[in-house]
Write an enzyme that holds these catalytic residues in place. Structure first.
Site: not given
Length: 324
Positions: A270, A89-91, A220, A193
């Site tokens: 996830d 995950d990109s953070g 999101g 998003q």
């Protein structure tokens, strides 16, 4: 390669081939934020419960122990002794949640580490470099923080995320050609998003679909939105994502959420739910949710779920108990 094997309505069963092995979808990814599952769940445990994909977090691994350290150890697969696919995950959730510790600009995000307060900068190129160092199977787009709020603010954040996606794609193409890159076949997933604004979501889905990425996530929708809002956005947005690419609903979720997501065409899920609930004694069974910390279960020798195929742990006490 991603191939749909069967569809019923929008629900699909698919097969995905990666450099670290095949994935059969729908699939749930166990979350090992810092390359380990909380609650003393070992890599062997993940193998035995049939985990196909493990998820780790770019931001947390960058902060500690450091992505350069992981690279020197041979990448995440060797670092955590795991030979199946890993998604990093990109953070983006950390960008969202650390509102008091970050500043977002066009070039990227400026952080103060939640661990020691040191300054950190992470732009799209830096995020791709970190994920390349980690050598995950699938890397996620570095996203701007898209928080629920005024439509104009959300639109500006989504526009910035779209610009960052192109920068991520360019950087990954460069990194995958370098001689010192551990995984030269790293895949890139984009993220849709737009908060709960369906028009912004749909427009963004159309824009990122044109970029021919390896997969597409819907982000999101696990940061305070109601289940009804999440299902509505999925109904509206998923049809605008590529049919021949895997779809991923980030941060979800409960058994009911997963079934609803599958019905709407989602492949990947996830959530920290299983390990977090397990640490607090909560389990899901075919006869409902149980809290194993309740006193009535203290001396109950029965298995948690009759007929469960979970691994059995032999103890000195009889009968044998079941670890679910």
């Amino acid at each position: 390669m991603y191939k749909i094997l069967k569809m019923e309505g929008r629900a699909k069963r698919a097969h995905m081939e990666t450099v670290h092995g095949n994935i059969e979808t729908p699939v749930f990814m166990n979350v090992g934020t810092a390359a380990a599952i909380k609650g003393a769940v070992s890599t062997e445990d993940l193998q035995q419960i049939g985990t196909q994909v493990e998820l780790s977090n770019t931001y947390h691994l960058h902060v500690r122990p450091g992505d350069e350290v992981v690279k020197k150890m041979g990448g995440l697969h060797k670092f955590m002794v795991w030979d199946k696919p890993i998604l990093t995950d990109s953070g983006g959730f950390q960008v969202f949640s650390l509102a008091g510790l970050r500043k977002i600009k066009e070039e990227g995000v400026y952080f103060h580490s939640h661990v020691d307060g040191r300054k950190i900068f992470m732009g799209p190129e830096e995020s791709m470099q970190i994920q390349s160092n980690l050598a995950s199977t699938i890397a996620m787009l570095s996203t701007s923080a898209v928080e629920c709020g005024r439509a104009r603010y959300v639109q500006n954040s989504v526009d910035r995320t779209a610009r960052w996606l192109q920068r991520c794609k360019n950087k990954m193409q460069e990194l995958n050609q370098r001689e010192d890159t551990i995984n030269k076949h790293q895949l890139l997933f984009g993220i849709n998003q737009g908060a709960i604004y369906e028009d912004i979501r749909i427009d963004h889905a159309k824009r990122i679909s044109e970029m021919n990425l390896d997969g597409y996530a819907v982000g999101g929708l696990a940061v305070g939105e109601s289940h009804e809002e999440m299902y509505h956005i999925l109904d509206e947005v998923v049809p605008y994502l590529p049919k021949d690419k895997p779809t991923y609903l980030m941060g979800v979720g409960t058994p009911a959420n997963i079934l609803e997501g599958v019905e709407r065409g989602i492949d990947f899920f996830d959530c920290v739910y299983p390990s977090r609930n397990g640490r607090h004694g909560h389990v899901y069974t075919n006869h409902g949710k149980m809290n194993l910390f309740n006193q009535k279960y203290e001396l109950d020798p029965r298995p948690i779920e009759e007929g469960c195929q979970c691994r059995r742990a032999v103890t000195t006490a009889e009968p044998t108990s079941v670890i679910c």
